[in-house]
Design a protein around this motif. Structure first.
Motif, PDB file in Angstrom:
ATOM      1  N   GLY A 300       0.812  -1.206   0.000  1.00 41.33           N
ATOM      2  CA  GLY A 300       0.000   0.000   0.000  1.00 41.33           C
ATOM      3  C   GLY A 300       0.846   1.258   0.000  1.00 41.33           C
ATOM      4  N   THR A 301       1.939   1.255   0.767  1.00 37.08           N
ATOM      5  CA  THR A 301       2.826   2.418   0.805  1.00 37.08           C
ATOM      6  C   THR A 301       3.481   2.662  -0.541  1.00 37.08           C
ATOM      7  OG1 THR A 301       3.268   2.202   3.173  1.00 37.08           O
ATOM      8  CG2 THR A 301       4.922   3.355   1.866  1.00 37.08           C
ATOM      9  N   VAL A 302       3.917   1.601  -1.215  1.00 34.43           N
ATOM     10  CA  VAL A 302       4.503   1.757  -2.552  1.00 34.43           C
ATOM     11  C   VAL A 302       3.480   2.383  -3.502  1.00 34.43           C
ATOM     12  CG1 VAL A 302       5.428   0.534  -4.556  1.00 34.43           C
ATOM     13  CG2 VAL A 302       6.148  -0.126  -2.246  1.00 34.43           C
ATOM     14  N   LEU A 303       2.241   1.887  -3.473  1.00 36.39           N
ATOM     15  CA  LEU A 303       1.191   2.454  -4.324  1.00 36.39           C
ATOM     16  C   LEU A 303       0.899   3.900  -3.926  1.00 36.39           C
ATOM     17  CD1 LEU A 303      -1.335  -0.541  -4.541  1.00 36.39           C
ATOM     18  CD2 LEU A 303       0.383   0.159  -6.213  1.00 36.39           C
ATOM     19  N   GLY A 304       0.867   4.168  -2.618  1.00 33.99           N
ATOM     20  CA  GLY A 304       0.633   5.528  -2.149  1.00 33.99           C
ATOM     21  C   GLY A 304       1.733   6.475  -2.595  1.00 33.99           C
ATOM     22  N   MET A 305       2.988   6.006  -2.544  1.00 36.44           N
ATOM     23  CA  MET A 305       4.099   6.827  -3.004  1.00 36.44           C
ATOM     24  C   MET A 305       3.994   7.116  -4.488  1.00 36.44           C
ATOM     25  SD  MET A 305       6.820   8.296  -1.740  1.00 36.44           S
ATOM     26  CE  MET A 305       6.584   9.727  -2.791  1.00 36.44           C
ATOM     27  N   LEU A 306       3.542   6.130  -5.256  1.00 36.75           N
ATOM     28  CA  LEU A 306       3.355   6.328  -6.693  1.00 36.75           C
ATOM     29  C   LEU A 306       2.257   7.359  -6.963  1.00 36.75           C
ATOM     30  CD1 LEU A 306       3.654   2.677  -8.057  1.00 36.75           C
ATOM     31  CD2 LEU A 306       5.327   4.514  -8.228  1.00 36.75           C
ATOM     32  N   ILE A 307       1.199   7.329  -6.152  1.00 39.92           N
ATOM     33  CA  ILE A 307       0.130   8.321  -6.314  1.00 39.92           C
ATOM     34  C   ILE A 307       0.666   9.728  -6.064  1.00 39.92           C
ATOM     35  CG2 ILE A 307      -1.989   9.211  -5.266  1.00 39.92           C
ATOM     36  CD1 ILE A 307      -2.925   6.341  -4.926  1.00 39.92           C
ATOM     37  N   ILE A 308       1.430   9.892  -4.979  1.00 43.24           N
ATOM     38  CA  ILE A 308       2.005  11.208  -4.676  1.00 43.24           C
ATOM     39  C   ILE A 308       2.956  11.645  -5.789  1.00 43.24           C
ATOM     40  CG2 ILE A 308       3.421  12.512  -3.055  1.00 43.24           C
ATOM     41  CD1 ILE A 308       0.682  11.759  -1.963  1.00 43.24           C
ATOM     42  N   ALA A 309       3.773  10.709  -6.282  1.00 45.37           N
ATOM     43  CA  ALA A 309       4.746  11.030  -7.334  1.00 45.37           C
ATOM     44  C   ALA A 309       4.050  11.411  -8.635  1.00 45.37           C
ATOM     45  CB  ALA A 309       5.671   9.831  -7.566  1.00 45.37           C
ATOM     46  N   VAL A 310       3.038  10.634  -9.022  1.00 45.65           N
ATOM     47  CA  VAL A 310       2.311  10.936 -10.259  1.00 45.65           C
ATOM     48  C   VAL A 310       1.569  12.257 -10.123  1.00 45.65           C
ATOM     49  CG1 VAL A 310       0.413  10.183 -11.754  1.00 45.65           C
ATOM     50  CG2 VAL A 310       2.097   8.523 -10.959  1.00 45.65           C
ATOM     51  N   MET A 311       1.007  12.501  -8.935  1.00 43.15           N
ATOM     52  CA  MET A 311       0.301  13.761  -8.722  1.00 43.15           C
ATOM     53  C   MET A 311       1.244  14.952  -8.883  1.00 43.15           C
ATOM     54  SD  MET A 311      -1.505  15.264  -5.309  1.00 43.15           S
ATOM     55  CE  MET A 311       0.139  15.557  -4.650  1.00 43.15           C
ATOM     56  N   ASN A 312       2.442  14.870  -8.301  1.00 42.94           N
ATOM     57  CA  ASN A 312       3.416  15.952  -8.430  1.00 42.94           C
ATOM     58  C   ASN A 312       3.785  16.182  -9.895  1.00 42.94           C
ATOM     59  OD1 ASN A 312       3.570  16.496  -5.681  1.00 42.94           O
ATOM     60  ND2 ASN A 312       5.236  15.040  -5.348  1.00 42.94           N
ATOM     61  N   ASN A 313       4.007  15.089 -10.626  1.00 46.82           N
ATOM     62  CA  ASN A 313       4.352  15.199 -12.039  1.00 46.82           C
ATOM     63  C   ASN A 313       3.201  15.774 -12.851  1.00 46.82           C
ATOM     64  OD1 ASN A 313       6.247  14.430 -14.329  1.00 46.82           O
ATOM     65  ND2 ASN A 313       4.420  13.272 -14.906  1.00 46.82           N
ATOM     66  N   LEU A 314       1.992  15.334 -12.532  1.00 50.37           N
ATOM     67  CA  LEU A 314       0.810  15.805 -13.255  1.00 50.37           C
ATOM     68  C   LEU A 314       0.588  17.296 -13.017  1.00 50.37           C
ATOM     69  CD1 LEU A 314      -1.618  15.073 -14.999  1.00 50.37           C
ATOM     70  CD2 LEU A 314      -2.849  14.432 -12.924  1.00 50.37           C
TER      71      LEU A 314
END
Length: 346
Positions: A300-314
């Motif tokens: 879940g943390t890995v997926l959560g980190m990906l969400i934060i990372a994609v959000m920043n990039n977006l």
């Protein structure tokens, strides 16, 4: 069965899985954000191969840039599952990074260079010292919280202030040069791309998943977070497990410091690691880990980190002003906590 009934059945199943399985909801949100990001990247390319290469490079950049805080978030997962919090991770990164840089300093006045120790032996000593320092800072946090019964928020807040201010004081006049060979730890290319930070992050995630799910220590962390009194009565050494959780967090922060310094080749002692604690907490909470402890997962943390990372990039792709991006991150964290409260009430 009518088409309407089928649609209602699917919707009902979707809502049930969304409410009962944090990984399902986190994965669904991540998939949606990936689709939006893909659209934001655009399709104005001469052919599919060019578009796909650009899409892949964008993803490598996202993962590589977020690998260090992703490693920190993995340690934060264990801390929050145990019912604690660690606000000192960013400042710890600066402190252990400074220790390592002083030891591997390639200038003539370097600590190890002055006694004739250079190259790989110096790097091993520097990295080992950073890991030891991270574990030491983590153990101090753990002892203050577990033995002295100081609230985790207060203990780690104090450590946050101490580590950064002391590091800035002693490093303000230090001239440190990170050797080019040391930077190969992360900057070595594989297939023409710099992906070693990503591989480090994924390997650590796999190891910690095994630690959390397949070992007594992992089960004890969950038990303490769920009900500390019951865990104590069942024979678990609560103080020891709590202390080890913070030692683990400190060790992972040290790994993140090595990745950061090897990647960039320097460190800004005033700003390096700033915000890491909030990014790590955001990734953990968005990934479904309960702030009250006892519930969560490394996946879940890995997926959560990906969400934060994609959000920043977006947000960067669509041109959202820099100072407003943190507001979006704060909104996501609050929304994730509200969803957790709704799940517990249902």
């Amino acid at each position: 069965m009518t088409e309407k009934a089928k649609r209602e059945g699917f919707f009902t199943r979707f809502v049930r899985k969304w409410q009962s399985n944090p990984l399902y909801s986190t994965g669904a949100v991540l998939l949606l954000m990936i689709l939006v990001q893909t659209v934001a990247l655009g399709f104005d390319y001469p052919d599919f191969g060019t578009w796909f290469a650009n899409w892949g490079k964008n993803w490598i950049n996202i993962l590589r840039n977020n690998a260090p805080v992703g490693v920190v978030a993995l340690g934060m997962t264990f801390v929050i599952i145990s019912g604690g919090i660690d606000l000192a991770v960013g400042s710890t990164l600066v402190a252990v990074g400074a220790i390592m840089m002083v030891l591997i300093n390639g200038n003539a006045n370097g600590v190890l260079t002055a006694v004739g120790v250079t190259g790989t032996p110096a790097y091993i000593i520097g990295i080992s010292a950073a890991l030891a320092a991270g574990c030491l800072i983590g153990s101090v946090n753990g002892l203050l919280i577990a033995r002295s019964k100081i609230p985790a928020f207060i203990a780690t807040l104090g450590m946050m202030k101490i580590c950064r201010s002391v590091t800035q004081h002693f490093m303000q006049t230090a001239g440190v040069k990170v050797p080019k060979e040391f930077r190969a730890i992360t900057n070595t290319t594989i297939g023409g791309e710099i992906i070693l930070p990503i591989l480090y992050w994924l390997v650590i995630a796999v190891l910690l998943y095994i630690l959390a799910r397949k070992t007594p220590f992992g089960r004890h962390v969950y038990a303490i977070g769920s009900n500390e009194r019951a865990a104590r009565l069942s024979g678990i050494n609560v103080e020891r497990v709590k202390a080890l959780v913070y030692v683990l967090s400190g060790a992972l922060v040290s790994v993140a410091a090595v990745i950061n310094i090897a990647r960039i080749g320097s460190m800004d002692y005033a700003n390096a690691g700033s915000g890491y604690e909030m990014d790590a907490i955001a990734a953990v909470v968005v990934g479904g880990t309960s702030m009250s402890g006892g519930k969560g997962s490394v996946v879940g943390t890995v997926l959560g980190m990906l969400i934060i990372a994609v959000m920043n990039n977006l947000l960067n792709l669509v041109g959202v002003p820099t100072f407003l991006r943190e507001a979006f991150k704060g909104f996501i964290v609050v929304a994730a906590v509200l969803l957790q409260k709704k799940e517990r009430a249902s």
